[in-house]
Design a protein around this motif. Structure first.
Motif, mmCIF file in Angstrom:
data_model
loop_
_atom_site.group_PDB
_atom_site.id
_atom_site.type_symbol
_atom_site.label_atom_id
_atom_site.label_comp_id
_atom_site.label_asym_id
_atom_site.label_seq_id
_atom_site.Cartn_x
_atom_site.Cartn_y
_atom_site.Cartn_z
ATOM 1 N N PHE A 1 -46.910 -8.423 44.015
ATOM 2 C CA PHE A 1 -45.711 -7.649 43.711
ATOM 3 C C PHE A 1 -45.683 -7.350 42.223
ATOM 4 O O PHE A 1 -45.895 -8.237 41.389
ATOM 5 C CB PHE A 1 -44.453 -8.427 44.091
ATOM 6 C CG PHE A 1 -43.188 -7.811 43.550
ATOM 7 C CD1 PHE A 1 -42.602 -6.726 44.174
ATOM 8 C CD2 PHE A 1 -42.603 -8.297 42.373
ATOM 9 C CE1 PHE A 1 -41.449 -6.141 43.668
ATOM 10 C CE2 PHE A 1 -41.452 -7.723 41.861
ATOM 11 C CZ PHE A 1 -40.870 -6.639 42.514
ATOM 12 N N LYS A 2 -45.441 -6.090 41.875
ATOM 13 C CA LYS A 2 -45.309 -5.678 40.481
ATOM 14 C C LYS A 2 -44.056 -4.823 40.355
ATOM 15 O O LYS A 2 -43.952 -3.770 41.020
ATOM 16 C CB LYS A 2 -46.539 -4.893 40.005
ATOM 17 C CG LYS A 2 -47.820 -5.715 40.008
ATOM 18 C CD LYS A 2 -48.978 -4.907 39.459
ATOM 19 C CE LYS A 2 -50.265 -5.707 39.511
ATOM 20 N NZ LYS A 2 -50.196 -6.927 38.680
ATOM 21 N N SER A 3 -43.114 -5.277 39.553
ATOM 22 C CA SER A 3 -41.895 -4.494 39.366
ATOM 23 C C SER A 3 -42.138 -3.397 38.335
ATOM 24 O O SER A 3 -43.127 -3.413 37.593
ATOM 25 C CB SER A 3 -40.763 -5.405 38.882
ATOM 26 O OG SER A 3 -40.890 -5.660 37.484
ATOM 27 N N GLY A 4 -41.196 -2.448 38.298
ATOM 28 C CA GLY A 4 -41.154 -1.528 37.175
ATOM 29 C C GLY A 4 -40.451 -2.207 36.010
ATOM 30 O O GLY A 4 -40.389 -3.435 35.932
ATOM 31 N N TYR A 5 -39.871 -1.406 35.115
ATOM 32 C CA TYR A 5 -39.199 -1.945 33.926
ATOM 33 C C TYR A 5 -37.755 -1.483 33.878
ATOM 34 O O TYR A 5 -37.418 -0.375 34.321
ATOM 35 C CB TYR A 5 -39.918 -1.502 32.653
ATOM 36 C CG TYR A 5 -41.243 -2.194 32.456
ATOM 37 C CD1 TYR A 5 -41.316 -3.405 31.769
ATOM 38 C CD2 TYR A 5 -42.421 -1.655 32.964
ATOM 39 C CE1 TYR A 5 -42.516 -4.054 31.584
ATOM 40 C CE2 TYR A 5 -43.627 -2.290 32.789
ATOM 41 C CZ TYR A 5 -43.668 -3.493 32.096
ATOM 42 O OH TYR A 5 -44.869 -4.135 31.927
ATOM 43 N N THR A 6 -36.903 -2.333 33.339
ATOM 44 C CA THR A 6 -35.522 -1.939 33.099
ATOM 45 C C THR A 6 -35.496 -0.826 32.051
ATOM 46 O O THR A 6 -36.419 -0.688 31.249
ATOM 47 C CB THR A 6 -34.701 -3.141 32.608
ATOM 48 O OG1 THR A 6 -35.301 -3.655 31.404
ATOM 49 C CG2 THR A 6 -34.633 -4.224 33.659
ATOM 50 N N PRO A 7 -34.414 -0.002 32.024
ATOM 51 C CA PRO A 7 -34.368 1.128 31.092
ATOM 52 C C PRO A 7 -34.137 0.671 29.659
ATOM 53 O O PRO A 7 -33.758 -0.473 29.394
ATOM 54 C CB PRO A 7 -33.187 1.947 31.613
ATOM 55 C CG PRO A 7 -32.313 0.940 32.293
ATOM 56 C CD PRO A 7 -33.237 -0.054 32.901
ATOM 57 N N GLY A 8 -34.369 1.599 28.721
ATOM 58 C CA GLY A 8 -34.152 1.307 27.312
ATOM 59 C C GLY A 8 -35.455 1.195 26.551
ATOM 60 O O GLY A 8 -36.541 1.176 27.137
ATOM 61 N N PRO A 9 -35.374 1.141 25.228
ATOM 62 C CA PRO A 9 -36.589 1.053 24.403
ATOM 63 C C PRO A 9 -37.390 -0.214 24.659
ATOM 64 O O PRO A 9 -38.599 -0.245 24.446
ATOM 65 C CB PRO A 9 -36.052 1.088 22.970
ATOM 66 C CG PRO A 9 -34.611 0.683 23.076
ATOM 67 C CD PRO A 9 -34.154 1.173 24.405
ATOM 68 N N VAL A 10 -36.709 -1.286 25.093
ATOM 69 C CA VAL A 10 -37.393 -2.525 25.478
ATOM 70 C C VAL A 10 -37.153 -2.735 26.971
ATOM 71 O O VAL A 10 -36.020 -2.913 27.413
ATOM 72 C CB VAL A 10 -36.870 -3.735 24.681
ATOM 73 C CG1 VAL A 10 -37.603 -5.009 25.116
ATOM 74 C CG2 VAL A 10 -37.051 -3.505 23.182
ATOM 75 N N GLY A 11 -38.227 -2.671 27.762
ATOM 76 C CA GLY A 11 -38.102 -2.834 29.202
ATOM 77 C C GLY A 11 -38.555 -4.206 29.647
ATOM 78 O O GLY A 11 -39.461 -4.810 29.051
ATOM 79 N N PHE A 12 -37.913 -4.736 30.692
ATOM 80 C CA PHE A 12 -38.250 -6.047 31.226
ATOM 81 C C PHE A 12 -38.623 -5.917 32.690
ATOM 82 O O PHE A 12 -38.103 -5.055 33.406
ATOM 83 C CB PHE A 12 -37.066 -7.011 31.076
ATOM 84 C CG PHE A 12 -36.694 -7.300 29.655
ATOM 85 C CD1 PHE A 12 -37.258 -8.364 28.984
ATOM 86 C CD2 PHE A 12 -35.779 -6.484 28.984
ATOM 87 C CE1 PHE A 12 -36.919 -8.629 27.668
ATOM 88 C CE2 PHE A 12 -35.430 -6.735 27.668
ATOM 89 C CZ PHE A 12 -36.009 -7.817 27.008
ATOM 90 N N GLY A 13 -39.518 -6.792 33.125
ATOM 91 C CA GLY A 13 -39.946 -6.746 34.516
ATOM 92 C C GLY A 13 -40.488 -8.084 34.974
ATOM 93 O O GLY A 13 -40.474 -9.079 34.235
ATOM 94 N N LEU A 14 -40.972 -8.104 36.204
ATOM 95 C CA LEU A 14 -41.449 -9.339 36.813
ATOM 96 C C LEU A 14 -42.614 -9.025 37.750
ATOM 97 O O LEU A 14 -42.545 -8.094 38.551
ATOM 98 C CB LEU A 14 -40.322 -10.001 37.619
ATOM 99 C CG LEU A 14 -40.683 -11.260 38.410
ATOM 100 C CD1 LEU A 14 -40.973 -12.410 37.457
ATOM 101 C CD2 LEU A 14 -39.553 -11.625 39.375
ATOM 102 N N ASP A 15 -43.698 -9.799 37.631
ATOM 103 C CA ASP A 15 -44.817 -9.718 38.561
ATOM 104 C C ASP A 15 -44.901 -11.026 39.336
ATOM 105 O O ASP A 15 -44.529 -12.089 38.833
ATOM 106 C CB ASP A 15 -46.140 -9.494 37.826
ATOM 107 C CG ASP A 15 -46.226 -8.107 37.207
ATOM 108 O OD1 ASP A 15 -45.381 -7.252 37.535
ATOM 109 O OD2 ASP A 15 -47.142 -7.890 36.396
ATOM 110 N N ALA A 16 -45.389 -10.955 40.565
ATOM 111 C CA ALA A 16 -45.536 -12.155 41.382
ATOM 112 C C ALA A 16 -46.787 -12.027 42.233
ATOM 113 O O ALA A 16 -47.141 -10.933 42.688
ATOM 114 C CB ALA A 16 -44.312 -12.363 42.277
ATOM 115 N N ILE A 17 -47.469 -13.146 42.433
ATOM 116 C CA ILE A 17 -48.604 -13.191 43.353
ATOM 117 C C ILE A 17 -48.451 -14.424 44.238
ATOM 118 O O ILE A 17 -48.248 -15.543 43.755
ATOM 119 C CB ILE A 17 -49.956 -13.194 42.607
ATOM 120 C CG1 ILE A 17 -51.112 -13.286 43.616
ATOM 121 C CG2 ILE A 17 -50.029 -14.309 41.567
ATOM 122 C CD1 ILE A 17 -52.477 -13.036 43.011
#
Length: 418
Positions: free
Chosen positions: A69-85
């Motif tokens: 699983f690979k998420s996208g990023y939250t909006p804004g100049p600094v984006g956050f996300g989460l990957d899982a295996i």
């Protein structure tokens, strides 16, 4: 995970949490992807010159599941996300006299585990074209190749940063503190492999790396420079060049690389002195691809690497590595893509490597050779579209190490969940 890395994970998740209200309508969800791969793996390695009471075979059959699983990023100049295996393996066939194939963990009683699994998470943060990840990682570097060669892929725990701000240039750096081996569910200390001999008596606290690849000439040319350090054991530099050029109906290619390694820090495995050069030249015409390779080990030590990893060396094969002290090896290889005959998805490959000049320390020159045959087919039409079948047969012979006959059968299918 160390306390410092844990704090960094918390900070990343906290930053992502601040944007959760917007995340549902942003790339965090919309750009998320998930796949599930099933992998049925039969592995048989017959140590043909071992007789008597010693273990003469490793043969097991297992079923694996790999969820990415690979998420996208939250909006804004600094984006956050989460990957899982998520990884899960099930024993289908094994016995105490045939364990250690690399497919399944071995319990204290000498039996293979009935099943094993792991869930790994990585928090990520992106600014422009630079990405920071903390947690479960699967780096693929010239000095730490992603070695997905058994039932389930390995992983490392640590932090990495990748930047592609300059067109054509990719820079990477990382700090890894532990590993999950290909047939384990838990985390292990980092250890070294010198030649074909594991150095299990000592461990390192970290593997650090920094380097980059620069592609130019319409991506036909790539140059690479890397430095890595397995703390208190060895440090290693790598310089590489890949180039391809069309010449009439042919496409000619070259893959050249040079490694230089020496002992580091507390020198836990003693002196390390290895310089390695490889060259793999190719010529492609239609469905045919021809290869010729040379690989040389220089210095007074065999090639070093992180334990249970393959390398980017041109002549390294699935069974023999051709990386012993002073070894010189030569390769001939031929691949054919049957799409040229109207059978897309069917691929065949054969290769032969012979090595000599090995410093055995036993009063004679070491020699070895290996022949591999690979055949794979990916179904192109329903109802089996996407189902992959791969068969490998290898024969390896040596006058200073164990002879091996090997067979593998791998059946895989990947579902795109979203």
């Amino acid at each position: 995970m160390t306390r410092d890395k844990g704090k960094l994970c918390v900070l990343l998740f906290t930053g992502a949490g601040a944007n959760l209200a917007q995340a549902a309508d942003s790339g965090f969800v919309e750009q998320s992807t998930a796949t599930l791969q099933t992998r049925n793996y039969f592995f048989s390695r017959d140590f043909s010159d071992i007789r008597g009471s010693e273990k003469s075979m490793a043969q097991e059959w297992a079923q694996g599941f790999i969820l990415n699983f690979k998420s996208g990023y939250t909006p804004g100049p600094v984006g956050f996300g989460l990957d899982a295996i998520g990884k899960f393996g099930i024993k289908l066939d094994s016995s105490p006299d045939r364990v250690n194939s690399g497919l399944l963990p071995v319990k204290d009683d000498g039996h293979a585990a009935d099943n094993y699994g792991r869930l790994g998470l990585a928090a990520k943060m992106r600014v422009s074209k630079t990405e920071l990840k903390v947690g479960e990682l699967q780096p693929n570097l010239p000095t730490l190749v992603f070695s997905d060669i058994r039932l389930l892929p390995p992983a490392y725990q640590g932090a990495s940063i990748t930047s592609s701000e300059i067109p054509g240039l990719t820079l990477q750096a990382g700090h890894l503190t532990s590993t999950t081996l290909r047939n384990e569910a838990g985390e292990s200390k980092l250890q070294a492999l010198l030649g074909n001999k594991p150095q299990r008596q000592v461990s390192s606290d970290a593997f650090n790396y920094v380097g980059g690849d620069y592609a130019f000439n319409s991506n036909r040319t790539t140059v690479s420079a890397w430095h890595s350090r397995l703390e208190d054991i060895y440090e290693q530099n790598f310089f590489g060049l890949k180039h391809s050029v069309p010449v009439g109906s042919w496409v000619l290619g070259a893959n050249l690389g040079y490694y230089d390694a020496q002992e580091e820090g507390r020198k836990l495995v003693g002196k390390v002195d290895n310089q390695s050069f490889f060259s793999l030249l190719s010529a492609k015409l239609g469905g045919h691809t021809f290869y010729a390779g040379y690989q040389g080990m220089y210095g007074d030590s065999p090639f070093p690497r992180v334990f249970l990893n393959v390398s980017a060396l041109g002549n390294e094969l699935p069974t023999y590595e051709f990386v012993s002290t002073h070894e010189r090896s030569f390769q001939l290889r031929y691949d054919y893509d049957f799409a040229a005959l109207g059978v897309p998805g069917l691929l065949a490959s054969t290769r032969y490597v012979t090595g000599d000049n090995v410093k055995t320390g036993m009063g004679y020159e070491g020699k070895d050779r290996e022949r591999d045959l690979d055949l794979s087919y990916t179904f192109q039409a329903a109802p089996l579209k996407g189902l992959g079948v791969r068969v490998r047969n290898a024969l390896a012979r040596s006058n200073y190490r164990t002879d091996i006959n090997e067979n593998r059968l791998i059946i895989s299918y990947t579902w795109t969940l979203f």
